[in-house]
Design a protein around this motif. Structure first.
Motif, PDB file in Angstrom:
ATOM      1  N   ASP A 124       0.842  -1.182   0.000  1.00  0.00           N
ATOM      2  CA  ASP A 124       0.000   0.000   0.000  1.00  0.00           C
ATOM      3  C   ASP A 124       0.886   1.243   0.000  1.00  0.00           C
ATOM      4  O   ASP A 124       2.078   1.190   0.267  1.00  0.00           O
ATOM      5  N   LYS A 125       0.270   2.355  -0.279  1.00  0.00           N
ATOM      6  CA  LYS A 125       0.971   3.633  -0.313  1.00  0.00           C
ATOM      7  C   LYS A 125       1.692   3.879   1.016  1.00  0.00           C
ATOM      8  O   LYS A 125       1.109   3.742   2.087  1.00  0.00           O
ATOM      9  N   ILE A 126       2.981   4.221   0.936  1.00  0.00           N
ATOM     10  CA  ILE A 126       3.748   4.536   2.135  1.00  0.00           C
ATOM     11  C   ILE A 126       3.616   6.028   2.410  1.00  0.00           C
ATOM     12  O   ILE A 126       4.083   6.857   1.629  1.00  0.00           O
ATOM     13  N   VAL A 127       2.986   6.351   3.502  1.00  0.00           N
ATOM     14  CA  VAL A 127       2.649   7.741   3.808  1.00  0.00           C
ATOM     15  C   VAL A 127       3.644   8.315   4.813  1.00  0.00           C
ATOM     16  O   VAL A 127       4.345   7.579   5.504  1.00  0.00           O
ATOM     17  N   PRO A 128       3.715   9.632   4.910  1.00  0.00           N
ATOM     18  CA  PRO A 128       4.645  10.256   5.859  1.00  0.00           C
ATOM     19  C   PRO A 128       4.209  10.051   7.298  1.00  0.00           C
ATOM     20  O   PRO A 128       3.099   9.587   7.580  1.00  0.00           O
ATOM     21  N   GLY A 129       5.104  10.429   8.215  1.00  0.00           N
ATOM     22  CA  GLY A 129       4.813  10.285   9.631  1.00  0.00           C
ATOM     23  C   GLY A 129       3.656  11.154  10.082  1.00  0.00           C
ATOM     24  O   GLY A 129       3.192  12.044   9.360  1.00  0.00           O
ATOM     25  N   LYS A 130       3.179  10.899  11.282  1.00  0.00           N
ATOM     26  CA  LYS A 130       2.049  11.640  11.820  1.00  0.00           C
ATOM     27  C   LYS A 130       2.231  11.823  13.326  1.00  0.00           C
ATOM     28  O   LYS A 130       3.173  11.305  13.930  1.00  0.00           O
ATOM     29  N   GLN A 131       1.299  12.548  13.928  1.00  0.00           N
ATOM     30  CA  GLN A 131       1.356  12.784  15.361  1.00  0.00           C
ATOM     31  C   GLN A 131       1.023  11.508  16.121  1.00  0.00           C
ATOM     32  O   GLN A 131      -0.008  10.878  15.874  1.00  0.00           O
ATOM     33  N   GLY A 132       1.924  11.130  17.014  1.00  0.00           N
ATOM     34  CA  GLY A 132       1.693   9.920  17.787  1.00  0.00           C
ATOM     35  C   GLY A 132       2.871   9.663  18.702  1.00  0.00           C
ATOM     36  O   GLY A 132       3.991  10.068  18.417  1.00  0.00           O
ATOM     37  N   ALA A 133       2.632   8.969  19.808  1.00  0.00           N
ATOM     38  CA  ALA A 133       3.700   8.653  20.762  1.00  0.00           C
ATOM     39  C   ALA A 133       3.152   7.685  21.801  1.00  0.00           C
ATOM     40  O   ALA A 133       1.943   7.447  21.891  1.00  0.00           O
ATOM     41  N   THR A 134       4.071   7.146  22.600  1.00  0.00           N
ATOM     42  CA  THR A 134       3.702   6.281  23.713  1.00  0.00           C
ATOM     43  C   THR A 134       4.235   6.893  25.004  1.00  0.00           C
ATOM     44  O   THR A 134       5.416   7.262  25.081  1.00  0.00           O
ATOM     45  N   LEU A 135       3.369   7.025  25.993  1.00  0.00           N
ATOM     46  CA  LEU A 135       3.763   7.525  27.305  1.00  0.00           C
ATOM     47  C   LEU A 135       3.893   6.343  28.255  1.00  0.00           C
ATOM     48  O   LEU A 135       2.937   5.584  28.450  1.00  0.00           O
ATOM     49  N   THR A 136       5.079   6.179  28.830  1.00  0.00           N
ATOM     50  CA  THR A 136       5.305   5.123  29.814  1.00  0.00           C
ATOM     51  C   THR A 136       5.393   5.752  31.197  1.00  0.00           C
ATOM     52  O   THR A 136       6.277   6.578  31.464  1.00  0.00           O
ATOM     53  N   GLY A 140       5.063   1.612  35.047  1.00  0.00           N
ATOM     54  CA  GLY A 140       5.229   0.702  33.925  1.00  0.00           C
ATOM     55  C   GLY A 140       4.082   0.707  32.931  1.00  0.00           C
ATOM     56  O   GLY A 140       4.184   0.098  31.853  1.00  0.00           O
ATOM     57  N   LYS A 141       2.982   1.373  33.266  1.00  0.00           N
ATOM     58  CA  LYS A 141       1.836   1.421  32.368  1.00  0.00           C
ATOM     59  C   LYS A 141       2.182   2.205  31.113  1.00  0.00           C
ATOM     60  O   LYS A 141       2.766   3.285  31.168  1.00  0.00           O
ATOM     61  N   LYS A 142       1.815   1.657  29.939  1.00  0.00           N
ATOM     62  CA  LYS A 142       2.062   2.321  28.661  1.00  0.00           C
ATOM     63  C   LYS A 142       0.744   2.826  28.075  1.00  0.00           C
ATOM     64  O   LYS A 142      -0.255   2.104  28.048  1.00  0.00           O
ATOM     65  N   ILE A 143       0.759   4.063  27.625  1.00  0.00           N
ATOM     66  CA  ILE A 143      -0.437   4.691  27.056  1.00  0.00           C
ATOM     67  C   ILE A 143      -0.126   5.124  25.627  1.00  0.00           C
ATOM     68  O   ILE A 143       0.766   5.953  25.402  1.00  0.00           O
ATOM     69  N   ARG A 144      -0.844   4.533  24.659  1.00  0.00           N
ATOM     70  CA  ARG A 144      -0.689   4.964  23.266  1.00  0.00           C
ATOM     71  C   ARG A 144      -1.517   6.227  23.086  1.00  0.00           C
ATOM     72  O   ARG A 144      -2.746   6.202  23.108  1.00  0.00           O
ATOM     73  N   LEU A 145      -0.861   7.351  22.910  1.00  0.00           N
ATOM     74  CA  LEU A 145      -1.556   8.637  22.928  1.00  0.00           C
ATOM     75  C   LEU A 145      -2.471   8.830  21.720  1.00  0.00           C
ATOM     76  O   LEU A 145      -3.400   9.633  21.785  1.00  0.00           O
ATOM     77  N   SER A 146      -2.210   8.117  20.637  1.00  0.00           N
ATOM     78  CA  SER A 146      -3.095   8.236  19.478  1.00  0.00           C
ATOM     79  C   SER A 146      -4.390   7.458  19.678  1.00  0.00           C
ATOM     80  O   SER A 146      -5.361   7.658  18.952  1.00  0.00           O
ATOM     81  N   ASP A 147      -4.395   6.571  20.688  1.00  0.00           N
ATOM     82  CA  ASP A 147      -5.570   5.719  20.911  1.00  0.00           C
ATOM     83  C   ASP A 147      -6.498   6.234  22.005  1.00  0.00           C
ATOM     84  O   ASP A 147      -7.612   5.735  22.139  1.00  0.00           O
TER      85      ASP A 147
END
Length: 386
Positions: A124-136, A140-147
């Motif tokens: 599929d089309k390879i698109v550029p990066g976007k806003q997103g990150a993981t907060l640990t 130890g809890k990990k939070i996917r900020l885009s979710d």
């Protein structure tokens, strides 16, 4: 010989009719490189070529590129390490393209393999990066900020952590807490970028494949301390009592309030700290002034003048580079588009100059980079260079 529009037309006609001497080639190239002709070149080339009508079927993009190859490969042969200005080439390509419709031109078969700049993809089309990150968090809890939805995400060490409607991470002190040994880490993967607002009012923009580690209230031993891996742009809130410390790749940057960029990827050969405004102290010894950059290659450090706009172009949505080798540029492409880079054969030695929007899909970026005498093939998420 005095330059003139008529002489340029004449030289181009000689060239495209395969009747140009080496001396005239030298002269033609001087026109192309002369900054006095930079604004006029896009009209001079079409004017000269408008009289060269040999066919009626026009030219394919590949044939246009072959014409450009012939013009530019002449200069490329002069030295083993050439500086390739992508924008100059693209500008001339655009000038040639304006007269393709409705008229024909003589076409030279390129000395190089015609397929050298073709690339294919079976994904599929390879698109550029976007806003997103993981907060640990410290537990130890990990939070996917885009979710996660907007609003408060957690409370730690007297600090409230929340996500804004704009997708930024906000730390706010709710009450003073002496527990300052806990650590949070904000990390971006390949193809992600994110902005965080720290409890002291400072803000940090993380580039792709980077991480920032800090205590929730930011304070440790009377100082504001963060640890960086990768690249980030800092805008530090003023605090005369508590300096802001950035630790990265064995270096320590101390500031009271300023703006600066730090590039400290493990796979880059040099650590770079670039000051935009204010002042910073490095390793308690050297002081940077606005517009200066500290470089450290693992053994020796030095201060040089910097192109601030170029060093911070990434946060403004651009790849911008000045005399960089293809490997340096490919590392940036790999991080932003999340692709694997593989080199086959000899690695091109040209140094590139240019500016490309980071919001383009990878195919458009490669279309621009091909003017730097580089051939690509895209297979899945693997980009083959060489």
């Amino acid at each position: 010989m005095k330059k003139s529009r008529a002489r340029l037309d004449e030289l181009l006609e000689y060239y495209f009719n395969q009747d140009i001497s080496d001396t005239d080639k030298d002269e033609l190239w001087e026109y192309v490189l002369d900054p006095l002709y930079k604004e006029q070149i896009n009209t001079q080339i079409p004017d000269a070529m408008s009289n060269i009508v040999i066919a009626q079927d026009g030219l394919s993009e590949k044939k246009q590129n072959n014409i450009l190859d012939h013009i530019f490969q002449y200069d490329d042969k002069r030295t083993t390490r050439t500086v390739v200005n992508l924008w100059r080439r693209i500008g001339i390509a655009a000038a040639i393209a304006t007269i393709i419709v409705g008229i024909g031109m003589f076409y030279y078969s390129a000395a190089r393999n015609q397929d050298q700049n073709d690339f294919v993809t079976n994904t599929d089309k390879i698109v550029p990066g976007k806003q997103g990150a993981t907060l640990t968090l410290a537990n130890g809890k990990k939070i996917r900020l885009s979710d996660v939805t907007n609003g408060e995400l957690a409370k730690e060490a007297g600090v409230s952590v929340s996500k804004t409607a704009e997708g930024q991470l906000i730390y706010e002190i709710v009450h003073q807490d002496k527990a300052n040994n806990k650590l949070n880490t904000l990390s971006t993967a390949n193809g992600e970028t994110y902005q965080i607002h720290l409890p002291d009012g400072s803000s940090v923009v993380l580039n792709a494949a980077s991480s920032l580690t800090y205590t929730p209230n930011l304070i440790k031993d009377g100082r504001r301390i963060v640890t960086l891996k990768g690249e980030a742009y800092f805008k530090v809130a003023k605090d005369k009592v508590r300096p802001f410390i950035v630790r990265s790749k064995g270096q320590e940057i101390a500031v009271l309030g300023t703006e600066f960029n730090v590039n400290a990827y493990d796979d880059d050969s040099e650590f770079k700290a670039t000051l935009i405004e204010g002042s910073v102290k490095l390793n308690e010894k050297m002081v940077l002034k606005p517009g200066e950059q500290f470089l450290f290659n693992g053994a020796k450090g030095r201060i040089v003048n910097a192109d601030v706009k170029m060093e911070t172009a990434w946060k403004d949505g651009f790849f911008q580079f000045e005399r960089v080798d293809i490997q340096t540029l490919m590392r940036q492409i790999s991080r932003w588009y999340d692709v694997e880079i593989e080199y086959r054969g000899d690695i091109p030695k040209d140094e590139l100059v240019g500016k490309i929007k980071r919001n383009e899909d990878i195919k458009k970026v490669l279309e621009i980079l091909k003017y730097g005498n580089v051939k690509f093939k895209l297979v899945g998420r693997k980009l083959i260079v060489g």
